[in-house]
Write a protein that holds these residues in place. Structure first.
Motif, PDB file in Angstrom:
ATOM      1  N   MET A 140      -4.180   5.522  -7.106  1.00 59.25           N
ATOM      2  CA  MET A 140      -3.469   4.591  -7.806  1.00 59.25           C
ATOM      3  C   MET A 140      -3.166   5.294  -9.317  1.00 59.25           C
ATOM      4  O   MET A 140      -1.757   5.380  -9.677  1.00 59.25           O
ATOM      5  N   GLU A 141      -4.014   5.731  -9.884  1.00 60.63           N
ATOM      6  CA  GLU A 141      -4.252   6.202 -11.208  1.00 60.63           C
ATOM      7  C   GLU A 141      -3.059   7.462 -11.212  1.00 60.63           C
ATOM      8  O   GLU A 141      -2.437   7.850 -12.196  1.00 60.63           O
ATOM      9  N   LEU A 142      -3.559   8.208 -10.235  1.00 64.46           N
ATOM     10  CA  LEU A 142      -2.785   9.797 -10.311  1.00 64.46           C
ATOM     11  C   LEU A 142      -1.334   9.185  -9.865  1.00 64.46           C
ATOM     12  O   LEU A 142      -0.342   9.789 -10.651  1.00 64.46           O
ATOM     13  N   LEU A 143      -0.890   8.218  -9.130  1.00 66.00           N
ATOM     14  CA  LEU A 143       0.559   8.023  -8.971  1.00 66.00           C
ATOM     15  C   LEU A 143       1.210   7.277 -10.211  1.00 66.00           C
ATOM     16  O   LEU A 143       2.209   7.790 -10.692  1.00 66.00           O
ATOM     17  N   ARG A 144       0.396   6.650 -10.826  1.00 59.41           N
ATOM     18  CA  ARG A 144       0.482   5.962 -12.340  1.00 59.41           C
ATOM     19  C   ARG A 144       1.261   7.296 -13.236  1.00 59.41           C
ATOM     20  O   ARG A 144       1.905   7.005 -13.985  1.00 59.41           O
ATOM     21  N   THR A 149       0.089  14.153  10.736  1.00 56.67           N
ATOM     22  CA  THR A 149      -0.896  13.632  11.577  1.00 56.67           C
ATOM     23  C   THR A 149      -1.894  12.751  10.776  1.00 56.67           C
ATOM     24  O   THR A 149      -1.974  13.199   9.510  1.00 56.67           O
ATOM     25  N   ILE A 150      -2.214  11.678  11.063  1.00 57.88           N
ATOM     26  CA  ILE A 150      -2.991  10.723  10.614  1.00 57.88           C
ATOM     27  C   ILE A 150      -3.398  10.815   8.986  1.00 57.88           C
ATOM     28  O   ILE A 150      -3.867  11.329   8.598  1.00 57.88           O
ATOM     29  N   PRO A 151      -2.297   9.728   8.464  1.00 58.06           N
ATOM     30  CA  PRO A 151      -2.412   9.711   6.986  1.00 58.06           C
ATOM     31  C   PRO A 151      -3.642   9.002   6.619  1.00 58.06           C
ATOM     32  O   PRO A 151      -4.260   8.119   7.400  1.00 58.06           O
ATOM     33  N   LYS A 152      -3.776   8.798   5.119  1.00 56.41           N
ATOM     34  CA  LYS A 152      -4.662   7.685   4.696  1.00 56.41           C
ATOM     35  C   LYS A 152      -3.728   6.613   3.744  1.00 56.41           C
ATOM     36  O   LYS A 152      -2.628   6.933   3.544  1.00 56.41           O
ATOM     37  N   PHE A 153      -4.306   5.476   3.622  1.00 45.33           N
ATOM     38  CA  PHE A 153      -3.564   4.474   2.922  1.00 45.33           C
ATOM     39  C   PHE A 153      -4.185   3.839   1.873  1.00 45.33           C
ATOM     40  O   PHE A 153      -5.388   3.519   2.131  1.00 45.33           O
ATOM     41  N   TYR A 154      -3.689   3.451   0.912  1.00 41.40           N
ATOM     42  CA  TYR A 154      -4.163   3.154  -0.244  1.00 41.40           C
ATOM     43  C   TYR A 154      -3.528   1.674  -0.684  1.00 41.40           C
ATOM     44  O   TYR A 154      -2.398   1.636  -0.751  1.00 41.40           O
ATOM     45  N   LEU A 155      -4.534   0.562  -1.044  1.00 43.12           N
ATOM     46  CA  LEU A 155      -3.668  -0.551  -1.664  1.00 43.12           C
ATOM     47  C   LEU A 155      -3.422  -0.519  -2.760  1.00 43.12           C
ATOM     48  O   LEU A 155      -4.179   0.280  -3.720  1.00 43.12           O
ATOM     49  N   PHE A 164       0.854  -1.336   0.031  1.00 48.36           N
ATOM     50  CA  PHE A 164      -0.117   0.144   0.014  1.00 48.36           C
ATOM     51  C   PHE A 164       0.685   1.374  -0.016  1.00 48.36           C
ATOM     52  O   PHE A 164       2.247   1.299   0.297  1.00 48.36           O
ATOM     53  N   VAL A 165       0.095   2.316  -0.147  1.00 50.71           N
ATOM     54  CA  VAL A 165       0.928   3.633  -0.280  1.00 50.71           C
ATOM     55  C   VAL A 165       0.230   4.497   0.881  1.00 50.71           C
ATOM     56  O   VAL A 165      -1.024   4.383   1.036  1.00 50.71           O
TER      57      VAL A 165
END
Length: 191
Positions: A88-92, A55-61, A39-40
């Motif tokens: 994931m698409e934005l990172l891609r 503080t307090i991030p979000k995680f994506y699979l 995950f990121v």
């Protein structure tokens, strides 16, 4: 996926279930899972104060198959799944992403590349006026000139509401315009 994740809350939940866990151990596991690209992590950014928050991030699979393997496909939360897909698409496409913190509310993503950024909200269904209002309210409260977009499963052509572009998720994912605007950010790591 796509929920704020507190390391302390995770360790407290594990401890209450009878497992020995503390913040240091949970942080080590989270760091290892991120290093393995399972995950990121998406950090928070204060839009008004123009600063990153620790503080307090979000995680994506990185792959929805992990979630389905653990939890099955019953009771899928499409809103969070779509948010994960967009992340994931934005990172891609080469964007750096963060979650926007506002005085009241949040913006799902601030997609940044060089000196440009775009504010993005992701939603499952905006066909109801109250849902569209809720999703656009955060974007409209940002008083700068950067583009603002809502990506949802509209099954319609692109349209605009008060200057906010409304895009269909499937069309956005398949768009050649998205590929034409693809950015690269060198050796950027997912975490």
């Amino acid at each position: 996926i796509g929920s704020l994740s507190s390391i302390k809350k995770i360790s407290d939940t594990l401890s209450s279930g009878g497992m020995k866990a503390n913040n240091v151990t949970v942080t080590s596991y989270v760091d290892c899972l991120a290093a393995c690209y399972l995950f990121v992590e998406c950090q928070r950014y204060d839009v008004k104060g123009k600063q990153s928050l620790t503080t307090i991030p979000k995680f994506y699979l990185t792959d929805h198959g992990f979630r389905c393997a653990l939890l099955g496909t019953k009771d899928l939360d499409f809103g969070h799944m779509y948010e994960n897909i967009v992340a994931m698409e934005l990172l891609r496409r080469g964007y750096d992403i963060s979650m926007g913190k506002l005085t009241e509310g949040e913006v799902d993503f601030i997609a940044a590349s060089h000196d440009q950024q775009t504010y993005i909200q992701v939603c499952d269904d905006i066909s109801r006026p109250d849902t569209l209002d809720r999703e656009s309210r955060s974007l409209l409260s940002i008083r700068d000139a950067y583009p603002k977009i809502i990506i949802a499963r509209t099954r319609h052509e692109e349209y605009s509401v008060e200057g906010i572009r409304i895009l269909d998720l499937a069309s956005w994912l398949l768009s050649s315009a998205g590929a034409a605007h693809q950015r690269t950010s060198g050796n950027r790591k997912p975490v």
